[in-house]
Design a protein around this motif. Structure first.
Motif, mmCIF file in Angstrom:
data_model
loop_
_atom_site.group_PDB
_atom_site.id
_atom_site.type_symbol
_atom_site.label_atom_id
_atom_site.label_comp_id
_atom_site.label_asym_id
_atom_site.label_seq_id
_atom_site.Cartn_x
_atom_site.Cartn_y
_atom_site.Cartn_z
ATOM 1 N N LEU A 131 0.824 -1.205 0.000
ATOM 2 C CA LEU A 131 0.000 0.000 0.000
ATOM 3 C C LEU A 131 0.862 1.260 0.000
ATOM 4 C CD1 LEU A 131 -2.899 -0.837 2.493
ATOM 5 C CD2 LEU A 131 -3.065 -0.530 0.013
ATOM 6 N N THR A 132 1.952 1.228 0.780
ATOM 7 C CA THR A 132 2.848 2.382 0.831
ATOM 8 C C THR A 132 3.443 2.669 -0.534
ATOM 9 O OG1 THR A 132 3.401 1.913 3.139
ATOM 10 C CG2 THR A 132 4.916 3.336 1.909
ATOM 11 N N GLU A 133 3.896 1.619 -1.211
ATOM 12 C CA GLU A 133 4.500 1.804 -2.525
ATOM 13 C C GLU A 133 3.477 2.289 -3.549
ATOM 14 O OE1 GLU A 133 6.448 -1.807 -3.601
ATOM 15 O OE2 GLU A 133 8.079 -1.552 -2.148
ATOM 16 N N GLU A 134 2.272 1.742 -3.485
ATOM 17 C CA GLU A 134 1.226 2.172 -4.415
ATOM 18 C C GLU A 134 0.833 3.626 -4.158
ATOM 19 O OE1 GLU A 134 -0.439 0.558 -7.048
ATOM 20 O OE2 GLU A 134 1.356 -0.679 -6.826
ATOM 21 N N PHE A 135 0.771 3.995 -2.892
ATOM 22 C CA PHE A 135 0.425 5.372 -2.563
ATOM 23 C C PHE A 135 1.502 6.326 -3.063
ATOM 24 C CE2 PHE A 135 0.322 9.141 0.123
ATOM 25 C CZ PHE A 135 -1.024 9.483 0.056
ATOM 26 N N ASN A 138 1.296 7.086 -6.619
ATOM 27 C CA ASN A 138 0.187 7.967 -6.977
ATOM 28 C C ASN A 138 0.288 9.363 -6.355
ATOM 29 O OD1 ASN A 138 -2.196 6.476 -8.504
ATOM 30 N ND2 ASN A 138 -1.316 4.990 -7.064
ATOM 31 N N ARG A 139 1.281 9.565 -5.502
ATOM 32 C CA ARG A 139 1.341 10.809 -4.727
ATOM 33 C C ARG A 139 1.385 12.051 -5.623
ATOM 34 N NH1 ARG A 139 2.771 12.633 0.395
ATOM 35 N NH2 ARG A 139 3.331 10.559 1.139
ATOM 36 N N ALA A 140 2.234 12.043 -6.653
ATOM 37 C CA ALA A 140 2.364 13.220 -7.509
ATOM 38 C C ALA A 140 1.036 13.558 -8.184
ATOM 39 C CB ALA A 140 3.454 12.994 -8.553
ATOM 40 N N HIS A 141 0.348 12.532 -8.666
ATOM 41 C CA HIS A 141 -0.959 12.740 -9.301
ATOM 42 C C HIS A 141 -1.963 13.296 -8.298
ATOM 43 C CE1 HIS A 141 -4.781 11.830 -11.276
ATOM 44 N NE2 HIS A 141 -5.115 11.175 -10.182
ATOM 45 N N GLU A 158 -1.143 19.343 0.241
ATOM 46 C CA GLU A 158 -0.350 18.338 0.968
ATOM 47 C C GLU A 158 -1.162 17.766 2.130
ATOM 48 O OE1 GLU A 158 2.312 16.983 0.172
ATOM 49 O OE2 GLU A 158 3.404 18.329 -1.165
ATOM 50 N N ASP A 159 -1.919 18.616 2.813
ATOM 51 C CA ASP A 159 -2.767 18.143 3.906
ATOM 52 C C ASP A 159 -3.817 17.153 3.398
ATOM 53 O OD1 ASP A 159 -1.403 19.721 5.694
ATOM 54 O OD2 ASP A 159 -2.897 21.328 5.706
ATOM 55 N N ALA A 160 -4.395 17.465 2.239
ATOM 56 C CA ALA A 160 -5.420 16.584 1.670
ATOM 57 C C ALA A 160 -4.829 15.235 1.295
ATOM 58 C CB ALA A 160 -6.056 17.244 0.443
ATOM 59 N N VAL A 161 -3.643 15.255 0.713
ATOM 60 C CA VAL A 161 -2.984 14.001 0.325
ATOM 61 C C VAL A 161 -2.637 13.194 1.567
ATOM 62 C CG1 VAL A 161 -0.927 13.022 -0.750
ATOM 63 C CG2 VAL A 161 -2.141 14.913 -1.866
ATOM 64 N N GLN A 162 -2.160 13.863 2.603
ATOM 65 C CA GLN A 162 -1.826 13.160 3.840
ATOM 66 C C GLN A 162 -3.064 12.542 4.473
ATOM 67 O OE1 GLN A 162 1.060 12.378 4.932
ATOM 68 N NE2 GLN A 162 0.366 11.423 6.844
ATOM 69 N N VAL A 186 -10.958 -3.266 -3.573
ATOM 70 C CA VAL A 186 -10.685 -2.133 -4.457
ATOM 71 C C VAL A 186 -9.940 -2.619 -5.688
ATOM 72 C CG1 VAL A 186 -9.520 0.094 -4.684
ATOM 73 C CG2 VAL A 186 -10.628 -0.524 -2.524
ATOM 74 N N GLY A 187 -10.554 -2.477 -6.840
ATOM 75 C CA GLY A 187 -9.919 -2.935 -8.071
ATOM 76 C C GLY A 187 -8.942 -1.943 -8.655
ATOM 77 N N ASN A 188 -9.212 -0.651 -8.478
ATOM 78 C CA ASN A 188 -8.357 0.412 -9.030
ATOM 79 C C ASN A 188 -7.973 1.344 -7.894
ATOM 80 O OD1 ASN A 188 -7.172 2.578 -10.316
ATOM 81 N ND2 ASN A 188 -8.830 2.914 -11.783
ATOM 82 N N LEU A 189 -6.823 1.107 -7.298
ATOM 83 C CA LEU A 189 -6.428 1.889 -6.127
ATOM 84 C C LEU A 189 -6.190 3.347 -6.493
ATOM 85 C CD1 LEU A 189 -5.859 1.695 -3.113
ATOM 86 C CD2 LEU A 189 -3.449 1.284 -3.650
ATOM 87 N N GLY A 190 -5.618 3.595 -7.672
ATOM 88 C CA GLY A 190 -5.392 4.973 -8.092
ATOM 89 C C GLY A 190 -6.694 5.743 -8.204
ATOM 90 N N GLY A 191 -7.707 5.124 -8.791
ATOM 91 C CA GLY A 191 -9.014 5.758 -8.897
ATOM 92 C C GLY A 191 -9.649 5.966 -7.543
ATOM 93 N N TRP A 192 -9.499 4.994 -6.662
ATOM 94 C CA TRP A 192 -10.049 5.103 -5.307
ATOM 95 C C TRP A 192 -9.401 6.278 -4.569
ATOM 96 C CZ3 TRP A 192 -8.225 4.858 -0.285
ATOM 97 C CH2 TRP A 192 -9.162 4.603 0.720
ATOM 98 N N LEU A 193 -8.090 6.406 -4.688
ATOM 99 C CA LEU A 193 -7.385 7.492 -4.017
ATOM 100 C C LEU A 193 -7.781 8.850 -4.585
ATOM 101 C CD1 LEU A 193 -3.833 5.888 -3.711
ATOM 102 C CD2 LEU A 193 -5.310 6.570 -1.797
ATOM 103 N N THR A 194 -7.955 8.916 -5.895
ATOM 104 C CA THR A 194 -8.388 10.175 -6.516
ATOM 105 C C THR A 194 -9.754 10.587 -5.977
ATOM 106 O OG1 THR A 194 -7.148 9.707 -8.541
ATOM 107 C CG2 THR A 194 -8.915 11.330 -8.700
ATOM 108 N N THR A 195 -10.656 9.618 -5.847
ATOM 109 C CA THR A 195 -11.989 9.900 -5.310
ATOM 110 C C THR A 195 -11.902 10.396 -3.873
ATOM 111 O OG1 THR A 195 -13.045 8.262 -6.748
ATOM 112 C CG2 THR A 195 -14.218 8.866 -4.731
ATOM 113 N N VAL A 196 -11.078 9.743 -3.067
ATOM 114 C CA VAL A 196 -10.920 10.144 -1.658
ATOM 115 C C VAL A 196 -10.359 11.559 -1.567
ATOM 116 C CG1 VAL A 196 -9.643 9.685 0.462
ATOM 117 C CG2 VAL A 196 -10.715 7.802 -0.771
#
Length: 300
Positions: free
Chosen positions: A7-11, A14-17, A33-37, A51-61
Motif C-alpha cells: 500500500l505504501t509503494e502504491e500510494f 500515486n502521490r504526484a498525481h 499536501e494536507d489533503a494528500v496526507q 478495491v480494483g483500481n487503487l489509483g481511482g479510489w485514491l483520486t476519489t478520496v
C-alpha cells in the motif's frame, strides 16, 4: 510483500498525481499536501481487498477531502493562507526547478479563475477537464446526478474560458419552469406538469427518498407527472448546486433536496436526494425573494 508495504509503494506511486489534483482544486500547496496526507491516513485505515483500481479510489478520496475543505473555507469566508495564490508555488529549498515547471503546467491565471468557482463546480471541472474522469464517477463525489455534474463542469468551463453566460436571464427562465412544476404539482394539475416536462424525463430518487415517497425510478412525462400530481405541498423553491430546484424541510430539518436538470425549456431530469450523508455534502439555499434573488437556509 506484506500488504502495508504494498500500500505504501502504491500510494507513493500515486502521490504526484494526487498532489496535482488537490492543488488544482484547492489552489494552495500546503492544503493540497494536507489533503494528500489525509488520504493516506484513510487508506491506512481501510480494507482495500475489494478495491480494483487503487489509483481511482485514491483520486476519489482526495476529491472528497478537497470538496469538504472548499466548503469549510466558503462557510468561514476565508481564503487560503497562501495569498496571493501563487505565493507558495516556488520554493527554492524544495527543488525550485521542479516547482517552477509545476507552476507553469498549472497556470497561475487558471488557478485565479478556479478560485471564483463554487466548490462543486471546481471539483467537477478539475476532475473531468484536467484528469479525464467520467461524469458518472464524479457525480457520487459531489452528490449530484451525472447530468447535473455535466452542467456544473460546463458552467465552470465557460467561466474559465471567459465566456459570458448571461446568468440572470438563464436563471430566471429556469426558475419560472421550476415554479410552474411546483405549482402544478401542488394543485394536482396533470396537464401543467406534462407541459414543463421533457417527453423522456427521468425521475431518480436515492434509496432513502424512494422509501419516503414510495416512488422508484421512472421515465416518461406521463408517468412522472402522475407520480408528482398532488405532491410537493411542503416544498420550497431553492438553489441546488447553482440551479433552481426545491427542498422539503420538516420542523426545520432538511429531509429531501430535489435537483432539476432543465434543458431546452423543459425539465429533463429530477433527482431526489434524502440520504443524510449526501445531504451533508450538498450546496443548497432556499430562495426568499423572487425579485431580489436573496437566499437563506443552509449552504453545504
Amino acid at each position: 510483500m506484506d500488504e502495508k508495504k504494498w500500500l505504501t509503494e502504491e500510494f507513493e506511486a500515486n502521490r504526484a498525481h494526487l498532489r496535482a489534483a488537490a492543488y488544482r482544486m484547492l489552489g494552495s500547496r500546503s492544503e493540497a499536501e494536507d489533503a494528500v496526507q489525509e488520504a493516506w491516513l484513510r487508506l491506512s485505515r481501510t480494507d482495500t481487498t475489494g478495491v480494483g483500481n487503487l489509483g481511482g479510489w485514491l483520486t476519489t478520496v482526495v476529491a472528497r477531502i478537497c470538496l469538504d475543505m472548499l466548503r469549510a473555507r466558503k462557510t468561514r469566508r476565508e481564503e487560503p493562507l497562501e495569498a496571493p495564490i501563487h505565493a507558495g508555488i516556488a520554493d527554492p529549498a524544495n527543488d525550485p526547478e521542479r516547482e517552477a515547471a509545476f507552476a507553469d503546467s498549472v497556470g497561475l491565471a487558471l488557478l485565479v479563475v478556479l478560485q471564483t468557482l463554487a466548490p462543486a463546480e471546481r471539483v467537477a471541472f478539475v476532475l473531468h477537464d484536467m484528469f479525464d474522469l467520467p461524469f458518472d464517477d464524479i457525480a457520487p463525489i459531489i452528490g449530484r446526478s451525472s447530468g447535473a455534474t455535466r452542467q456544473l463542469a460546463s458552467r465552470a468551463r465557460r467561466r474559465v474560458q471567459g465566456v459570458d453566460e448571461a446568468p440572470d436571464v438563464d436563471f430566471g427562465r429556469k426558475r419560472t419552469i421550476a415554479e410552474a412544476f411546483l405549482t402544478a404539482s401542488r394543485n394536482g394539475d396533470l396537464e401543467g406538469l406534462i407541459a414543463v416536462l421533457a417527453p423522456d424525463v427521468v425521475f431518480r430518487p436515492d434509496a432513502t427518498a424512494a422509501r419516503f415517497g414510495t416512488i422508484g425510478e421512472m421515465r416518461g412525462a406521463a408517468h412522472v407527472a402522475e407520480a408528482f400530481k398532488g405532491r410537493a405541498q411542503a416544498a420550497e423553491i431553492a438553489i441546488v448546486g447553482g440551479e433552481p430546484g426545491f427542498v422539503v424541510e420538516i420542523q426545520g430539518q432538511l429531509r429531501v433536496v430535489v435537483a432539476l436538470t432543465i434543458a431546452d425549456g423543459r425539465i429533463a431530469a429530477i433527482d431526489a436526494i434524502a440520504d443524510p450523508d449526501h445531504l451533508a455534502r450538498l450546496d443548497y439555499s432556499i430562495l426568499l425573494d423572487e425579485n431580489k434573488r436573496e437566499f437563506t437556509g443552509s449552504s453545504r
